[in-house]
Write an enzyme that holds these catalytic residues in place. Structure first.
Site, PDB file in Angstrom:
ATOM      1  N   ASN A 226       0.848  -1.193   0.000  1.00  0.00           N
ATOM      2  CA  ASN A 226       0.000   0.000   0.000  1.00  0.00           C
ATOM      3  C   ASN A 226       0.888   1.248   0.000  1.00  0.00           C
ATOM      4  OD1 ASN A 226       0.433   0.900   2.854  1.00  0.00           O
ATOM      5  ND2 ASN A 226      -0.408  -1.149   3.241  1.00  0.00           N
ATOM      6  N   ASP A 292      -4.883  -6.343   4.870  1.00  0.00           N
ATOM      7  CA  ASP A 292      -5.923  -7.209   5.438  1.00  0.00           C
ATOM      8  C   ASP A 292      -5.837  -8.623   4.883  1.00  0.00           C
ATOM      9  OD1 ASP A 292      -7.190  -5.307   7.122  1.00  0.00           O
ATOM     10  OD2 ASP A 292      -7.926  -4.303   5.323  1.00  0.00           O
ATOM     11  N   LYS A 302      10.015 -16.918  -9.419  1.00  0.00           N
ATOM     12  CA  LYS A 302       9.331 -15.801 -10.079  1.00  0.00           C
ATOM     13  C   LYS A 302       8.267 -16.354 -11.042  1.00  0.00           C
ATOM     14  CE  LYS A 302      10.134 -11.871 -13.054  1.00  0.00           C
ATOM     15  NZ  LYS A 302      11.060 -11.193 -13.937  1.00  0.00           N
ATOM     16  N   ILE A 321      -4.198  -7.218  13.985  1.00  0.00           N
ATOM     17  CA  ILE A 321      -3.311  -7.136  15.161  1.00  0.00           C
ATOM     18  C   ILE A 321      -3.965  -6.361  16.294  1.00  0.00           C
ATOM     19  CG2 ILE A 321      -1.017  -6.411  15.954  1.00  0.00           C
ATOM     20  CD1 ILE A 321      -0.167  -6.469  12.928  1.00  0.00           C
ATOM     21  N   PHE A 338      -5.452   3.924  14.098  1.00  0.00           N
ATOM     22  CA  PHE A 338      -5.669   4.906  13.038  1.00  0.00           C
ATOM     23  C   PHE A 338      -6.708   4.311  12.098  1.00  0.00           C
ATOM     24  CE2 PHE A 338      -2.878   8.647  12.530  1.00  0.00           C
ATOM     25  CZ  PHE A 338      -2.171   8.563  13.719  1.00  0.00           C
TER      26      PHE A 338
END
Ligand code: PMT
Length: 426
Positions: A226, A292, A302, A321, A338
């Site tokens: 992210n 998530d 690969k 967590i 947060f």
């Protein structure tokens, strides 16, 4: 229409918040030196005992007499004085300063500070002092962006723990445009006041902070990740440290700090590290953006793109967590989460606060450009278990972090008052 950012103004005329504080004002040789006169005057009016120290180059721009008049103290310029006293006055000054503020700080001065060169009075005094050092850089944008200056600033900030008051973007004296203008006198004053008046509210408290975004590997080269840069988490950890807390930072991004930093990559690694530290912590602030989901299986080789037209990834849920810790947390521990939301900020943050059994949650709207992910600023809403709600307009992540710790410190104070004794670790 986007609201203009609120300007922070410190009104110092009505009271003397810096009374009994000694500020050593270092002035180096750049055109912004003329602003040091205003700064000296404002610091003195705020009650501080101000002593100016000028580099030889600063005297090309302003005279010692200006600073002497405005500070009402002699200005120091010479490193070698034929003094009758065996101990030069400036060494005493270096020792007694509560803060050394260098404004403007030129690229040359910053380079000297980063390498420990002390070939004039100001750089010598910085090295001889144990006071907190704050610098307000001012220079041409190309000089500021030069890797040498950036590296020197990183050394001052991360290794020496100097506070850098970020320069502003605008037209600089030579006509170029970009970042490099010295911060406004108001923001320098606010930073100095925050530094000198910040209380050591978290002494004997152990604060655990997570930062950055987890990466969930797909194969040896690819991952699901992210946009978190870690900046909000670093600001949280730095603010707790400045208040005297014993800080541990668990981060997906490597940073050099004076406190321990545990570097992890995946949500599972972060969970393991947080769980190891949580029991001995008084407060956990989960700033990290934790994935998530993760790929159910990770390819050891690969994945080749020509094997098929589509690639189907099967994902499985990661542990939540903070949710797990919300179930086991003790009454003397504070859990702060947060919430990164792109819609329904307050409703969604409030639901996470309740569902995860948190003491407080900081909601940020990540759909607003220039705040949240990756930026230096944020704008948040702070919700507490008791139902209070406070919105903070756009400001630096560090200023937000300080505000969060005002609230957390007050919670600790109330908890201690309720128990009539010290809560937390022995
Ligand atoms: O790093 P920056 O670039 O400075 O960006 C800062 C930020 C936008 C990442 C930060 O301000 C922020 O919002 N962090 C939380 C992002 C997030 O994951 O929000 P969430 O709503 O998905 O999760 C809610 C809470 O649960 C968070 O405290 C999160 O750390 C925690 N969580 C989430 C998932 C999970 N598996 N485990 C968790 O503990």
């Amino acid at each position: 229409m986007k609201k203009p950012a609120k300007k922070r103004v410190t009104n110092l005329d009505s009271f003397s918040p810096l009374e009994n504080k000694t500020v050593l004002l270092g002035v180096s040789g750049g055109i912004a030196a003329y602003k040091a006169c205003d700064l000296a005057s404002m610091l003195r009016r705020a009650g501080a005992d101000v002593h100016a120290v000028m580099t030889p180059n600063a005297r090309q721009f302003i005279t010692p007499l200006s600073l002497t008049t405005l500070t009402r103290n002699p200005t120091h310029c010479e490193q070698y004085l034929d003094s009758a006293d065996w101990r030069p006055e400036h060494i005493d000054l270096a020792k007694k300063a509560d803060v050394i503020l260098i404004a403007p700080a030129t690229a040359d001065l910053i380079a000297k500070l980063a390498t420990g060169i002390c070939d004039d009075l100001l750089t010598t005094m910085v090295l001889a002092s144990k006071a907190k050092v704050m610098i307000a850089p001012a220079m041409n944008p190309n000089m500021l962006n030069h890797p040498a200056t950036q590296q020197n600033l990183a050394i001052l900030q991360n290794r020496f723990r100097y506070e850098v008051i970020a320069p502003e973007v605008g037209e600089v004296a030579c006509g170029d445009y970009g970042a490099g203008k010295m911060a406004t006198i108001e923001s320098i004053m606010a930073a100095v006041a925050a530094r000198l008046l910040s209380h050591q509210t978290l002494v004997n408290k152990r604060v655990l902070v997570t930062a950055g975004g987890t990466r969930e590997p797909i194969d040896p080269v690819r991952f699901i990740g992210n946009r978190s840069s870690g900046k909000m988490g670093f600001a949280i950890a730095d603010a707790a440290y400045a208040r005297g807390a014993e800080v541990t930072l668990i981060s997906t991004v490597e940073v050099e700090r004076a406190y321990p930093v545990i570097v992890v990559e995946t949500a599972q690694e972060m969970q393991e590290a947080v769980e190891l530290e949580f029991d001995t912590s008084d407060c956990l602030v989960m700033t990290a953006a934790v994935a998530d989901f993760r790929p159910l299986s990770v390819s050891s080789q690969k994945i080749k793109k020509n094997e098929s037209e589509d690639l189907l990834l099967e994902l499985t849920k990661n542990p939540d967590i903070i949710d797990l810790l919300g179930r086991v947390k003790r009454k003397d521990q504070i859990l702060c989460g947060f919430a990164a939301e792109s819609e329904g900020l307050v409703t969604n943050a409030a639901s996470k606060l309740k569902r995860k059994n948190l003491d407080m949650i900081i909601g940020n709207d990540i759909s607003v450009p220039d705040i949240g992910f990756g930026s230096d600023d944020n704008a948040v809403v702070i919700l507490t278990q008791e139902g209070t709600r406070e919105s903070l307009p756009r400001m630096s992540k560090r200023a937000i972090a300080d505000h969060i710790f005002d609230i957390i410190s007050e919670r600790f104070r109330l908890m201690e008052e309720e128990n009539g004794a010290t809560v937390g670790r022995d």
